[in-house]
Design an enzyme around this catalytic site. Structure first.
Site, PDB file in Angstrom:
ATOM      1  N   HIS A   1       2.495 -14.447  -6.804  1.00 23.83           N
ATOM      2  CA  HIS A   1       1.185 -14.796  -6.685  1.00 23.83           C
ATOM      3  C   HIS A   1      -0.126 -13.753  -6.759  1.00 23.83           C
ATOM      4  O   HIS A   1      -1.158 -14.053  -5.870  1.00 23.83           O
ATOM      5  CB  HIS A   1       1.665 -14.357  -4.633  1.00 23.83           C
TER       6      HIS A   1
ATOM      7  N   ASP B   1      -6.142   5.602   3.689  1.00 27.58           N
ATOM      8  CA  ASP B   1      -6.414   3.749   2.667  1.00 27.58           C
ATOM      9  C   ASP B   1      -8.067   3.177   3.202  1.00 27.58           C
ATOM     10  O   ASP B   1      -8.277   4.124   3.783  1.00 27.58           O
ATOM     11  CB  ASP B   1      -5.501   2.929   2.742  1.00 27.58           C
TER      12      ASP B   1
ATOM     13  N   HIS C   1       0.765  -0.946   0.235  1.00 28.94           N
ATOM     14  CA  HIS C   1       0.344   0.255  -0.138  1.00 28.94           C
ATOM     15  C   HIS C   1       1.256   1.087   0.464  1.00 28.94           C
ATOM     16  O   HIS C   1       0.639   2.520  -0.650  1.00 28.94           O
ATOM     17  CB  HIS C   1      -1.095  -0.233   1.224  1.00 28.94           C
TER      18      HIS C   1
ATOM     19  N   ALA D   1      15.298  -9.111  -3.528  1.00 33.63           N
ATOM     20  CA  ALA D   1      16.523  -9.313  -4.769  1.00 33.63           C
ATOM     21  C   ALA D   1      15.889  -8.002  -5.539  1.00 33.63           C
ATOM     22  O   ALA D   1      14.502  -7.761  -5.992  1.00 33.63           O
ATOM     23  CB  ALA D   1      15.756 -11.036  -5.540  1.00 33.63           C
TER      24      ALA D   1
END
Length: 497
Positions: free
Chosen positions: A386, A131, A33, A369
């Site tokens: 995912h 949010d 977020h 990474a």
């Protein structure tokens, strides 16, 4: 006389100039977020508007540096997070915690109400962009005459599937009528208010988890659905991390369902490596990685990564690893500590002898990474993911097809949408318990990466570059959002005056 006329003309010209805004940004304490909020902040700041970016000290310290030309426009506001007994020391984001502890982070987040109120009262921003989590914030902003925008980092299809809060819904069969126990079966089919054909829905094994995590009251004392509902009902506009080229039907649906302006802000493609949280890892890692990638054939490597928070079970991770081995494809597997079940020794999670057996064609990379750089390398031909929306955005910038293993919530709905778009294939799973086999992993990998019948996925993913990879197209969405903020504020002040 002419002097007075000229003065009047000058005053009129000044009045016609759009006022530069002061906008406060308040994301939830998760980097999935925080990073989109920061990307949006940078694009708004490029228009000359002033940003106050509010979060906790450690989260702000972990953010990338702001470009020098924007430093004068973005101020970071650090609100210390109180320590709670159930929260580990220095845990200020969801990536620092196992899932079952996250509700306690929400308790700590809610305690920021008082310091945030003080900041808003003294700094008087024109807008606050928030949010899903701070359900207590809209009344505070209303009292201070601050305009309110809800920014959803979730896809439009995810918002459209869940629909509006029950208390605002004109539909008799709202997905979660107030005061009623949610039935898992309701989540396994598209709701009736979706007026176009879609397969976006949850399998039964995920539906049960979603009810517990999203609709049921948690340790914070309320449900996430309650938080989301209050934020949506208390807003004057909803901004969505989406674009018409990808989710046009869904965006129109969301606007109809929520009965307020819904403005896509684009997909917020990362502005270089700045969107990554380095988390104390050194950039020198790229030198080692690119040396290996350069030795691989073009389009041959599967990049495998599951974000900073998704956690496959030990059994799932074993099947995933053995499926990679069985596929015969070269791969680059990223394992962050958060991606593994709690264990004293992470090496226990890797199947015995795995790294030795795959050393000639695969890399197991422990820790952070540089994902965008890896996805952009010519040797990478697909992304095993995912289905986090930000990760999907990064992959499609480079036209990488997806091998999908969504694990929870919005990831699952994203996966269904992406399958409809034919940009990737999901690893088949048991509808009842979510299990999958190494054989199904290997078969799906070969389908997307090599097989003739998988060419459709590779072609469709490349087509995505025309929207996901066109930064100017995406930035124009932010321009329209900023234009709305300026005009809405001007009308509000004029009406008030």
């Amino acid at each position: 006389m002419s002097s007075d006329i000229n003065t009047t003309k000058m005053d009129a010209m000044v009045d016609d100039q759009p006022k530069k805004l002061h906008i406060a940004m308040f994301p939830w304490l998760a980097f999935g977020h925080i990073i989109p909020f920061l990307e949006l902040s940078k694009l708004i700041a490029r228009k000359g508007h002033r940003i106050s970016f509010i979060s906790t000290p450690r989260n702000i310290e972990r953010l990338p540096k702001i470009p020098l030309d924007l430093a004068a426009f973005i101020t970071f506001v650090k609100l210390p997070l109180p320590h709670l007994e159930n929260l580990p020391e220095n845990a200020e984001a969801t990536m620092d915690l196992p899932h079952h502890i996250v509700p306690y982070l929400k308790i700590a987040y809610d305690s920021l109400q008082e310091p945030l109120s003080r900041f808003l009262e003294t700094s008087t921003p024109d807008w606050i962009v928030y949010d899903f989590a701070p359900h207590w914030l809209p009344p505070i902003a209303i009292k201070l005459c601050i305009s309110r925008a809800f920014f959803s980092v979730f896809s439009a299809s995810c918002l459209g599937f869940f629909g509006p809060p029950a208390e605002s819904s004109v539909m008799e069969d709202a997905i979660h009528p107030k005061g009623m126990r949610m039935e898992p079966e309701r989540l396994t089919v598209p709701p009736k208010w979706i007026t176009f054909p879609t397969k976006v829905a949850f399998p039964l094994f995920v539906a049960n988890e979603v009810i517990l995590a999203f609709f049921e009251e948690n340790a914070s004392g309320i449900s996430d659905w309650f938080r989301f509902s209050k934020m949506a009902l208390g807003s004057e506009v909803m901004a969505v991390k989406a674009c018409m080229e990808v989710e046009g039907e869904w965006l129109k649906l969301v606007e109809n369902l929520f009965n307020l302006p819904v403005i896509p802000v684009g997909l917020l493609p990362p502005s270089g490596e700045g969107q990554l949280v380095h988390d104390d890892h050194k950039d020198s890692a790229w030198g080692t990685i690119v040396e290996w990638l350069d030795k691989q054939e073009k389009g041959s490597v599967v990049y495998v990564a599951f974000g900073s928070e998704s956690e496959p079970s030990q059994e799932d991770f074993k099947e995933l690893a053995l499926g990679l081995e069985q596929s015969g494809l070269p791969f680059f597997l990223v394992i962050r500590k958060q991606n593994l079940p709690e264990s004293e020794d992470s090496d226990e999670q890797i199947p015995e002898g795995f790294e030795e057996r795959i050393k000639d064609r695969g890399i197991v990379w422990w820790g952070w990474a540089p994902q965008v750089k890896i996805l952009g390398h010519d040797s990478v031909g697909g992304y095993f993911t995912h289905c986090g929306w930000s990760s999907v955005t990064e992959a499609f910038q480079f036209g990488r097809p997806l091998i999908m293993l969504p694990m929870f919530g919005d990831q699952v709905l994203n996966g269904k949408l992406l399958e409809e778009m034919q940009t990737g294939a999901e690893v088949p799973r048991n509808e009842q318990d979510g299990s999958f086999s190494r054989e199904s992993v290997a078969k799906t990998l070969r389908l997307v990466m090599k097989d003739a019948e998988g060419q459709i996925y590779r072609d469709k993913a490349k087509e995505m570059m025309t929207s996901f990879g066109d930064k100017q197209l995406q930035y124009r969405y932010v321009d329209k959002f900023v234009e709305f903020l300026v005009n809405h504020r001007r009308v509000m002040l004029a009406t008030k005056g």
